[in-house]
Scaffold this motif. Sequence first.
Motif, PDB file in Angstrom:
ATOM      1  N   TRP A 261       0.865   1.587  -6.585  1.00 42.02           N
ATOM      2  CA  TRP A 261       0.259   0.136  -6.035  1.00 42.02           C
ATOM      3  C   TRP A 261       1.376  -0.544  -5.266  1.00 42.02           C
ATOM      4  N   LEU A 262       2.903  -0.499  -6.102  1.00 43.34           N
ATOM      5  CA  LEU A 262       3.792  -1.217  -5.278  1.00 43.34           C
ATOM      6  C   LEU A 262       4.313  -0.518  -3.866  1.00 43.34           C
ATOM      7  N   ALA A 263       4.207   0.702  -4.125  1.00 37.65           N
ATOM      8  CA  ALA A 263       4.453   1.415  -2.528  1.00 37.65           C
ATOM      9  C   ALA A 263       3.439   1.128  -1.650  1.00 37.65           C
ATOM     10  N   LEU A 264       2.092   1.133  -1.721  1.00 36.93           N
ATOM     11  CA  LEU A 264       0.950   0.832  -0.829  1.00 36.93           C
ATOM     12  C   LEU A 264       0.605  -0.406  -0.701  1.00 36.93           C
ATOM     13  N   ALA A 265       0.668  -1.170  -1.582  1.00 39.06           N
ATOM     14  CA  ALA A 265       0.339  -2.615  -1.262  1.00 39.06           C
ATOM     15  C   ALA A 265       0.756  -3.502  -0.168  1.00 39.06           C
TER      16      ALA A 265
ATOM     17  N   ILE B  96       1.979  -2.028   2.530  1.00 42.03           N
ATOM     18  CA  ILE B  96       1.832  -1.177   3.728  1.00 42.03           C
ATOM     19  C   ILE B  96       0.397  -1.391   4.094  1.00 42.03           C
ATOM     20  N   VAL B  97      -0.575  -1.209   3.320  1.00 45.05           N
ATOM     21  CA  VAL B  97      -2.198  -1.371   3.701  1.00 45.05           C
ATOM     22  C   VAL B  97      -2.698  -2.313   3.067  1.00 45.05           C
ATOM     23  N   GLY B  98      -2.031  -3.225   2.129  1.00 46.82           N
ATOM     24  CA  GLY B  98      -2.884  -4.446   1.816  1.00 46.82           C
ATOM     25  C   GLY B  98      -3.502  -4.108   0.501  1.00 46.82           C
ATOM     26  N   VAL B  99      -3.878  -5.142  -0.281  1.00 47.67           N
ATOM     27  CA  VAL B  99      -4.405  -5.111  -1.982  1.00 47.67           C
ATOM     28  C   VAL B  99      -5.696  -4.176  -1.716  1.00 47.67           C
TER      29      VAL B  99
END
Length: 111
Positions: free
Chosen positions: A37-41, A43-46
């Motif tokens: 979650w911390l890596a993707l949020a 970059i692509v949004g929640v």
Amino acid sequence: MFNIEQKVAKTARKVGLLSGGLLLCSIGIGFLTVAGWLALAPIVGVQLTATIMAGLYLGVGCIMIGISSRNSHSPEYQKQAEAPVKPEGPPVMQAFMFGLQAGAKAEQARR
């Protein structure tokens, strides 16, 4: 009676180890989820991160359900398990296949 006590102790040990392993795997999955979650949020949004995580868990869950619903006692499965394997290849491979077949027959005889 002593044989039953040994079986009970062995089963209790197996259940305890399995429960501990499942607990540790669950904790690990939780940490992996947070790290993902911390890596993707950023970059692509929640919203997309939540969709990706949900899809990942849904996919893995469906695969696990599919594997667990396989009926190992069906006649088709038993027929495949009992079918003789023709050894092909070098002698080492033939010996391996012979041992594999012998192990399968011993397992069936034990049941």
